[in-house]
Design an enzyme around this catalytic site. Sequence first.
Site, PDB file in Angstrom:
ATOM      1  N   LEU A 103       0.899  -1.138   0.000  1.00  0.00           N
ATOM      2  CA  LEU A 103       0.000   0.000   0.000  1.00  0.00           C
ATOM      3  C   LEU A 103       0.942   1.191   0.000  1.00  0.00           C
ATOM      4  CD1 LEU A 103      -3.066   0.526   0.146  1.00  0.00           C
ATOM      5  CD2 LEU A 103      -2.862   0.619   2.624  1.00  0.00           C
ATOM      6  N   ASP A 104       0.888   2.029  -1.036  1.00  0.00           N
ATOM      7  CA  ASP A 104       1.947   3.023  -1.202  1.00  0.00           C
ATOM      8  C   ASP A 104       2.009   4.019  -0.041  1.00  0.00           C
ATOM      9  OD1 ASP A 104       0.473   5.527  -1.834  1.00  0.00           O
ATOM     10  OD2 ASP A 104      -0.138   4.487  -3.642  1.00  0.00           O
ATOM     11  N   LYS A 105       3.111   4.720   0.031  1.00  0.00           N
ATOM     12  CA  LYS A 105       3.427   5.581   1.182  1.00  0.00           C
ATOM     13  C   LYS A 105       2.354   6.615   1.457  1.00  0.00           C
ATOM     14  CE  LYS A 105       7.373   8.128   3.094  1.00  0.00           C
ATOM     15  NZ  LYS A 105       8.789   8.542   2.852  1.00  0.00           N
ATOM     16  N   SER A 107      -0.818   6.338   0.795  1.00  0.00           N
ATOM     17  CA  SER A 107      -2.120   5.723   1.041  1.00  0.00           C
ATOM     18  C   SER A 107      -2.190   5.173   2.459  1.00  0.00           C
ATOM     19  CB  SER A 107      -2.376   4.608   0.031  1.00  0.00           C
ATOM     20  OG  SER A 107      -2.349   5.112  -1.294  1.00  0.00           O
TER      21      SER A 107
END
Length: 240
Positions: A103-105, A107
């Site tokens: 889960l990207d930074k 998000s």
Amino acid sequence: MATRINKYLSEVGYCSRREADRLIHEGKVTINGKIPKIGSKVEESDQVEVKGQRIKKITGQKNIYLAFNKPVGIVCTTDRKVEPNNVIDFIKYPKRIFPIGRLDKLSEGLIFLTNDGDIVNKILRARNNHEKEYIVKVNRQINSDFIQSMSSGVEILDTITKNCFVKQLGPKKFKIILTQGLNRQIRRMCESLGYRVRSLKRVRIMNIELDVSTGKYREFTKEELLELNRLLKKSSKTYD
């Protein structure tokens, strides 16, 4: 019996097979002091090290399954030297675990952490059609054309995204349920249509919903794990 090195690292709970392949490719894994190739095999008597640390199987190790509400700014990686704001240091779990997927930074929301490498590939493999649900806010007002375009497929990364469920929740807010996991998929889809994501939160993975506050985690319930295993029963693995 010899075991592929990526499977070995998965079975001992060090990382997923995908992550193991990356570590092998980067030369961070050794078998008896030598850097192996992708697909190399390990015997029980071999000495395996990752980044100079001896890796051993722990007999009778209990499988761990955690549901974590990742805050914005935390990175889903086990590489604690490269990224100081990593998920492992943040939650400080007493046993070795690793995240399932990313889960990207920027998000937030639900991510699984485990020491069970065998479950990872079944969950991540796109062909298994496992649902992931997100709540997204964008920078300007959306309309029916936006919803239709998002749900029917958007061209990103030299492909067309799979059909998915999208529902408008407010002037600039929508829900989307994906069954694939392209890199920064929702952000790229929105950008392709001329929108920028202001916030992105994952609220469900398969049968497990986000129900803990930001920065907190809990173990899967017995019922959740039984249902998860039922859903995964017919799933195909990434590797044989």
